[in-house]
Design a protein around this motif. Structure first.
Motif, mmCIF file in Angstrom:
data_model
loop_
_atom_site.group_PDB
_atom_site.id
_atom_site.type_symbol
_atom_site.label_atom_id
_atom_site.label_comp_id
_atom_site.label_asym_id
_atom_site.label_seq_id
_atom_site.Cartn_x
_atom_site.Cartn_y
_atom_site.Cartn_z
ATOM 1 N N LEU A 94 40.286 34.591 40.634
ATOM 2 C CA LEU A 94 40.893 33.259 40.641
ATOM 3 C C LEU A 94 42.336 33.291 41.143
ATOM 4 N N TRP A 95 42.989 34.444 41.032
ATOM 5 C CA TRP A 95 44.343 34.600 41.581
ATOM 6 C C TRP A 95 44.301 34.813 43.090
ATOM 7 N N GLU A 96 43.240 35.411 43.597
ATOM 8 C CA GLU A 96 43.203 35.858 44.986
ATOM 9 C C GLU A 96 42.453 34.942 45.940
ATOM 10 N N GLU A 97 41.474 34.229 45.462
ATOM 11 C CA GLU A 97 40.616 33.474 46.371
ATOM 12 C C GLU A 97 40.606 31.992 46.021
ATOM 13 N N PRO A 98 40.509 31.135 47.017
ATOM 14 C CA PRO A 98 40.583 31.482 48.432
ATOM 15 C C PRO A 98 41.979 31.982 48.789
ATOM 16 N N VAL A 99 42.034 32.756 49.846
ATOM 17 C CA VAL A 99 43.290 33.362 50.272
ATOM 18 C C VAL A 99 44.342 32.273 50.448
ATOM 19 N N GLY A 100 45.519 32.504 49.853
ATOM 20 C CA GLY A 100 46.608 31.542 49.965
ATOM 21 C C GLY A 100 46.522 30.402 48.974
ATOM 22 N N ASP A 101 45.549 30.464 48.065
ATOM 23 C CA ASP A 101 45.370 29.410 47.082
ATOM 24 C C ASP A 101 45.302 30.044 45.698
ATOM 25 N N GLY B 7 38.604 17.284 37.246
ATOM 26 C CA GLY B 7 39.391 16.968 36.063
ATOM 27 C C GLY B 7 38.844 17.519 34.764
ATOM 28 N N ASP B 8 37.852 18.393 34.846
ATOM 29 C CA ASP B 8 37.245 18.945 33.632
ATOM 30 C C ASP B 8 38.138 19.993 32.966
ATOM 31 N N HIS B 9 37.913 20.203 31.674
ATOM 32 C CA HIS B 9 38.533 21.260 30.881
ATOM 33 C C HIS B 9 37.404 22.202 30.481
ATOM 34 N N LEU B 10 37.561 23.495 30.757
ATOM 35 C CA LEU B 10 36.473 24.436 30.528
ATOM 36 C C LEU B 10 36.911 25.683 29.789
ATOM 37 N N ALA B 11 36.049 26.141 28.896
ATOM 38 C CA ALA B 11 36.175 27.456 28.285
ATOM 39 C C ALA B 11 35.147 28.336 28.983
ATOM 40 N N VAL B 12 35.560 29.511 29.429
ATOM 41 C CA VAL B 12 34.657 30.437 30.105
ATOM 42 C C VAL B 12 34.521 31.674 29.228
ATOM 43 N N THR C 166 43.630 29.163 41.613
ATOM 44 C CA THR C 166 42.949 28.285 40.682
ATOM 45 C C THR C 166 43.637 28.446 39.328
ATOM 46 N N PRO C 167 44.357 27.423 38.872
ATOM 47 C CA PRO C 167 45.075 27.540 37.603
ATOM 48 C C PRO C 167 44.130 27.835 36.439
ATOM 49 N N HIS C 168 44.451 28.866 35.697
ATOM 50 C CA HIS C 168 43.642 29.266 34.559
ATOM 51 C C HIS C 168 44.501 30.125 33.636
ATOM 52 N N LEU C 169 43.970 30.390 32.460
ATOM 53 C CA LEU C 169 44.664 31.235 31.509
ATOM 54 C C LEU C 169 43.673 32.229 30.937
ATOM 55 N N ARG C 170 44.016 33.502 30.972
ATOM 56 C CA ARG C 170 43.186 34.564 30.381
ATOM 57 C C ARG C 170 43.699 34.785 28.964
ATOM 58 N N HIS C 171 42.869 34.467 27.979
ATOM 59 C CA HIS C 171 43.277 34.570 26.572
ATOM 60 C C HIS C 171 42.440 35.617 25.864
ATOM 61 N N ARG C 172 43.112 36.526 25.183
ATOM 62 C CA ARG C 172 42.424 37.590 24.457
ATOM 63 C C ARG C 172 42.440 37.313 22.954
ATOM 64 N N PRO C 173 41.415 37.782 22.234
ATOM 65 C CA PRO C 173 41.342 37.541 20.788
ATOM 66 C C PRO C 173 42.591 38.050 20.071
ATOM 67 N N GLY C 174 43.055 37.258 19.132
ATOM 68 C CA GLY C 174 44.202 37.656 18.344
ATOM 69 C C GLY C 174 45.541 37.300 18.951
ATOM 70 N N ARG D 42 48.083 22.919 28.534
ATOM 71 C CA ARG D 42 47.872 22.017 29.674
ATOM 72 C C ARG D 42 46.932 22.625 30.709
ATOM 73 N N THR D 43 46.735 23.928 30.624
ATOM 74 C CA THR D 43 45.837 24.611 31.548
ATOM 75 C C THR D 43 44.410 24.209 31.214
ATOM 76 N N ARG D 44 43.623 23.822 32.231
ATOM 77 C CA ARG D 44 42.289 23.265 31.978
ATOM 78 C C ARG D 44 41.164 24.286 32.030
ATOM 79 N N ILE D 45 41.452 25.520 32.470
ATOM 80 C CA ILE D 45 40.427 26.564 32.490
ATOM 81 C C ILE D 45 40.952 27.754 31.697
ATOM 82 N N TRP D 46 40.214 28.125 30.662
ATOM 83 C CA TRP D 46 40.580 29.271 29.831
ATOM 84 C C TRP D 46 39.456 30.291 29.879
#
Length: 116
Positions: A47-54, A28-33, A56-64, A73-77
């Motif tokens: 995170l899109w590919e592994e594990p196969v068939g699964d 249940g954690d919220h993380l900035a990576v 991991t919800p995340h968002l790739r955010h670029r500066p600007g 609502r996404t907990r991993i950025w």
């Protein structure tokens, strides 16, 4: 003062980071990576590919880029630079400069075996 955990000697930082993020998401954690853009792009793909068939919800955010309201609502950025509008208090560092980690309560520093 932040609580910092150093995890060193990791043979495959991307695989370790992906496992850690899945575990923290389930807790249940919220993380900035943070890290170099090229490394974050590779982690994004992993995170899109592994594990196969699964996925991991995340968002790739670029500066600007605008912060999408529905993305909050996404907990991993995955971030190239701090995003002050996000309320996350925990961070995972994959090689970003220490300045980006100011203000986080908990930080995990992942360090691989390579010289970088």
């Amino acid at each position: 003062m932040a609580s910092v955990v150093f995890i060193t000697g990791i043979p495959d930082v991307l695989a370790y980071a992906a496992r850690l993020l899945r575990k923290k998401l389930q807790a249940g954690d919220h993380l900035a990576v943070f890290g170099p853009a090229a490394l974050l792009n590779r982690l994004d793909q992993k995170l899109w590919e592994e594990p196969v068939g699964d996925f991991t919800p995340h968002l790739r955010h670029r500066p600007g880029a605008a912060v999408p309201a529905e993305g909050r609502r996404t907990r991993i950025w995955l971030l190239d630079a701090p995003e002050t509008s996000l309320p996350w208090t925990s961070a995972v560092n994959l090689g970003a400069e220490p300045e980006v980690l100011v203000g986080f309560e908990r930080v995990a520093e992942l360090v691989g075996l390579d010289t970088d």
